[in-house]
Design an enzyme around this catalytic site. Structure first.
Site, PDB file in Angstrom:
ATOM      1  N   GLU A  37      72.692  81.542 -50.158  1.00 48.11           N
ATOM      2  CA  GLU A  37      73.501  80.249 -50.150  1.00 48.11           C
ATOM      3  C   GLU A  37      73.769  79.738 -51.247  1.00 48.11           C
ATOM      4  OE1 GLU A  37      70.061  81.314 -49.473  1.00 48.11           O
ATOM      5  OE2 GLU A  37      69.564  79.805 -47.826  1.00 48.11           O
ATOM      6  N   HIS A  43      70.005  83.264 -55.008  1.00 46.60           N
ATOM      7  CA  HIS A  43      70.025  83.069 -53.470  1.00 46.60           C
ATOM      8  C   HIS A  43      71.249  83.353 -52.923  1.00 46.60           C
ATOM      9  CE1 HIS A  43      65.667  81.424 -52.858  1.00 46.60           C
ATOM     10  NE2 HIS A  43      65.589  82.448 -53.568  1.00 46.60           N
ATOM     11  N   CYS A  84      66.096  77.178 -48.726  1.00 45.17           N
ATOM     12  CA  CYS A  84      64.933  76.520 -49.421  1.00 45.17           C
ATOM     13  C   CYS A  84      65.415  75.274 -50.118  1.00 45.17           C
ATOM     14  CB  CYS A  84      64.441  77.367 -50.473  1.00 45.17           C
ATOM     15  SG  CYS A  84      65.605  77.642 -51.845  1.00 45.17           S
TER      16      CYS A  84
END
Lengths: 166, 166
Positions: free
Chosen positions: A68, A66, A96
């Site tokens: 991030e 992801h 998330c």
């Protein structure tokens, strides 16, 4: 009591949230062009970008890739230190559980995100991991709502086009 | 109703949980010897090890380099597929929010862990991310309590020695 009630203004070390969120949006557009889920993230310390990346789960065959998480890893490696004290994360999408958990482990100071995530959002929507008082560190959470539409439309367009072509 | 009440026996595809948890313990001991937090993890599909690793946050200057996350990445890259359908994760420690979130994203089928984690545990202790009904995928959770003491003592010894030397 919400984080907004506790302090009068955002932390002094992040002085241009719009500027850095636009960098994250540029990363998200790169992801879109590469056929990846269009999310982008930037890690900033005292106005300096330490890490930036976009979702690359497809290219890397890695469900953990992801935006991030990759930006946090890049920032930690840039300063050769796993503790990102005083760092701010900017993301086009609400992080998330995995990414919110990584923010806590990395001691990120604050997160700014654009679009909320009703499927996985862990910064207030489904969970609130950054502000959980039981964990050893707390991350301040801000939404930059003025960029929510742009970030959300990029996601919608991506999933609509993917449905049409498969 | 707990996961234990819903099914009569663990999934058929993981036939030697003790064997694989001992592999994870061997990884944890490697971490200890390297001065890393002693946690190990193994990802298995139909009796075959697809990925195994231990905590390497210090060596990689990466707060996300937890054993479980590294093992998931290794497994996904081994099969060149971000969806680890039918895979079982074995970990010496109850996964944290980051790693539990990664398990859900990777579509891990079940997790077996040894020691509970009262500081970060996200598989029933502080959070229960793998079994949250709001997420798109559920991961079955089992604790192999007979290995909890060994895994926990390795952690305690690590932190005790670190306190004494700093």
């Amino acid at each position: 009591m919400s984080i907004f009630a506790r302090r009068k203004s955002p932390p002094a070390f992040d002085f241009l949230p719009s500027h850095f969120l636009r960098l994250a949006l540029a990363e998200a557009r790169d992801a879109f062009d590469e056929g990846e889920v269009p999310v982008g993230a930037v890690v900033v310390k005292e106005g300096r970008v330490l890490g930036r990346d976009h979702n690359r789960t497809k290219a890397l065959s890695d469900p953990t890739a992801h935006a991030e998480l990759l930006a946090i890893t890049a920032a930690a490696q840039a300063i050769e230190n796993g503790r990102l004290d005083g760092c701010v994360l900017y993301s086009t999408l609400e992080p998330c559980p995995m990414c919110a958990g990584a923010m806590v482990l990395a001691r990120i100071e604050a997160v700014y995100y654009a679009a909320p995530d009703h499927r996985y959002g862990a910064c207030g929507t489904l969970f609130d991991i950054p502000r959980d008082p039981r964990l050893a560190h707390r991350v301040e959470v801000y939404q930059l709502a003025e960029y929510a539409a742009e970030a959300g439309e990029l996601m919608e367009r991506f999933f609509r086009e993917r449905r049409e072509t498969t």
